[in-house]
Design a protein around this motif. Sequence first.
Motif, PDB file in Angstrom:
ATOM      1  N   SER A 185      -3.794  12.942  -1.948  1.00  0.00           N
ATOM      2  CA  SER A 185      -3.823  13.357  -3.349  1.00  0.00           C
ATOM      3  C   SER A 185      -2.887  12.481  -4.177  1.00  0.00           C
ATOM      4  O   SER A 185      -2.279  11.542  -3.677  1.00  0.00           O
ATOM      5  N   ILE A 186      -2.787  12.832  -5.458  1.00  0.00           N
ATOM      6  CA  ILE A 186      -1.862  12.161  -6.368  1.00  0.00           C
ATOM      7  C   ILE A 186      -0.425  12.393  -5.889  1.00  0.00           C
ATOM      8  O   ILE A 186      -0.083  13.481  -5.440  1.00  0.00           O
ATOM      9  N   GLU A 203       2.894   5.799  -4.451  1.00  0.00           N
ATOM     10  CA  GLU A 203       1.429   5.661  -4.455  1.00  0.00           C
ATOM     11  C   GLU A 203       0.756   6.949  -4.001  1.00  0.00           C
ATOM     12  O   GLU A 203       1.178   7.581  -3.043  1.00  0.00           O
ATOM     13  N   ASP A 247      -3.157   3.988 -13.269  1.00  0.00           N
ATOM     14  CA  ASP A 247      -3.561   5.398 -13.101  1.00  0.00           C
ATOM     15  C   ASP A 247      -2.357   6.298 -12.884  1.00  0.00           C
ATOM     16  O   ASP A 247      -2.246   6.977 -11.856  1.00  0.00           O
ATOM     17  N   ALA A 248      -1.460   6.321 -13.859  1.00  0.00           N
ATOM     18  CA  ALA A 248      -0.211   7.059 -13.670  1.00  0.00           C
ATOM     19  C   ALA A 248       0.314   7.612 -14.992  1.00  0.00           C
ATOM     20  O   ALA A 248      -0.034   7.139 -16.076  1.00  0.00           O
ATOM     21  N   ASN A 269       1.293   9.596  -1.041  1.00  0.00           N
ATOM     22  CA  ASN A 269       0.655  10.926  -0.949  1.00  0.00           C
ATOM     23  C   ASN A 269       1.667  12.047  -0.740  1.00  0.00           C
ATOM     24  O   ASN A 269       1.486  12.904   0.130  1.00  0.00           O
ATOM     25  N   LEU A 290       1.124   3.732  -8.397  1.00  0.00           N
ATOM     26  CA  LEU A 290      -0.332   3.893  -8.468  1.00  0.00           C
ATOM     27  C   LEU A 290      -0.699   5.359  -8.236  1.00  0.00           C
ATOM     28  O   LEU A 290      -0.173   5.993  -7.313  1.00  0.00           O
ATOM     29  N   HIS A 291      -1.616   5.892  -9.047  1.00  0.00           N
ATOM     30  CA  HIS A 291      -2.111   7.269  -8.855  1.00  0.00           C
ATOM     31  C   HIS A 291      -0.947   8.239  -8.668  1.00  0.00           C
ATOM     32  O   HIS A 291      -0.848   8.937  -7.654  1.00  0.00           O
ATOM     33  N   SER A 325      -3.432   8.976  -3.864  1.00  0.00           N
ATOM     34  CA  SER A 325      -4.853   8.654  -3.673  1.00  0.00           C
ATOM     35  C   SER A 325      -5.629   9.127  -4.888  1.00  0.00           C
ATOM     36  O   SER A 325      -5.293  10.159  -5.464  1.00  0.00           O
ATOM     37  N   PRO A 326      -6.667   8.401  -5.279  1.00  0.00           N
ATOM     38  CA  PRO A 326      -7.441   8.836  -6.442  1.00  0.00           C
ATOM     39  C   PRO A 326      -8.076  10.202  -6.192  1.00  0.00           C
ATOM     40  O   PRO A 326      -8.441  10.523  -5.061  1.00  0.00           O
ATOM     41  N   VAL A 384      -3.449  13.605 -13.881  1.00  0.00           N
ATOM     42  CA  VAL A 384      -3.712  12.159 -13.904  1.00  0.00           C
ATOM     43  C   VAL A 384      -5.160  11.852 -14.318  1.00  0.00           C
ATOM     44  O   VAL A 384      -5.380  11.042 -15.225  1.00  0.00           O
ATOM     45  N   PRO A 385      -6.192  12.477 -13.703  1.00  0.00           N
ATOM     46  CA  PRO A 385      -7.552  12.228 -14.208  1.00  0.00           C
ATOM     47  C   PRO A 385      -7.764  12.740 -15.638  1.00  0.00           C
ATOM     48  O   PRO A 385      -8.539  12.154 -16.401  1.00  0.00           O
TER      49      PRO A 385
END
Length: 410
Positions: A373-374, A353, A320-321, A391, A336-337, A355-356, A254-255
């Motif tokens: 986490s993602i 959903e 962010d996905a 998470n 999200l994420h 976490s970033p 994801v990042p």
Amino acid sequence: MHKAVILVGGPSRGTRFRPLSLNVPKPLFPVAGAPIIAHHLAAVAKIEGLKEVLIIGFFEDNVFANFINQAAIDYPNINVRYLREYQALGTAGGIYHFRDEILRGDPKSFFVIHADIACAFPLQGMLDAHSKHRGLCTLLGTKVPREQANKFGCLIARPETNEVLHYVEKPDAFISDLISCGVYLFDSAVFSEIKNALDNKKNAHEENDYLWSAPDDRLRLEQDLLRPLSEGKKLYVFETQNFWRQIKTAGSAVPANAAYLEQCAVEAPERLAKKQPNGPEIVGAVYIHPSASIDPTAKIGPNVSIGPRAVIGKGVRIKDAIVLDNVVINAGSCVLHAVVGWDSRIGAWARVEGSPVQGHSTTVTKNGVKSQSITILGKEVSVKDEIIIRNCIVLPHKELKASFHNEILM
């Protein structure tokens, strides 16, 4: 003339990338609308005089067949081939095993790039720096937060010449916040050094024969080659200020996706989705496959990739996905994420959903407990209406009729 080698490992690798690597090898996982190693290929294709790219690993030959066929269409002037190791030889072992293929045509130098990284690949800068010193190798380096440095190969360099004085792979104590990025430029003369490293390893095994330990025949680039090169004053670093990410776990895609999309927004904005009069709301850098169907009331972005034939319903929010092929997300849902796996279905008013990701952290569990986490949904996961998945890592073919938090769902 130059060449490039992309090291892709094999099917026993990428276990930390599960559940996504259960369905596609990690090097071919789509990030920002293209397989991870397609970004490597696009970078090396910009080098003038680069004629051949060799993909080395121990996957079955047919795994990369479609990728190589597409590469032949995209880059007609570059010969892209897959070379299969007969067993796992290690990162330097594979290069040495195929040395005749690499040296064919007498290239002056060759790049070696690990498949599991996302990076801006300043390869021309590395070439220019390499031509100014007499070392055998220039490696790409970057600075990371001090507390995360010991997860990587750390190096100390002389500031005025960039000569690497000391290199340690994953040290126990802090040495430096300057790390190796897994991108190398070697002179063709390096093979004599690899031969020396191979001989040293064999001699060490023979001396320890009485211990009855099984010899590890794999020759590793970082542990077995870089250190002798630094001790022999033949290793230099080219430091990049641009983005760099390691792609180890499924969540780290994801990042990496975000970094490539942001790069795309600057260098090739035509690849990204634009706000259309009757289209969905687009925020920031977003890639949408032309075959995907998105309701005009949806809000997408920033840092989102949507794959082929995905269907996004009314009022859906995605941020962010990575949404993969044939996914259906029904009205009012929120992603999200997260990574939503192939053929998955998310019901109406559901929430998926994560976490970033903080820095370069890749831990999935900490002290036996699932860490923040993602969220990853494997292939063909079904999330029912009004369910919250937060998470979690969900293995393929699961039907989720209740909400879950901080769990690995087998």
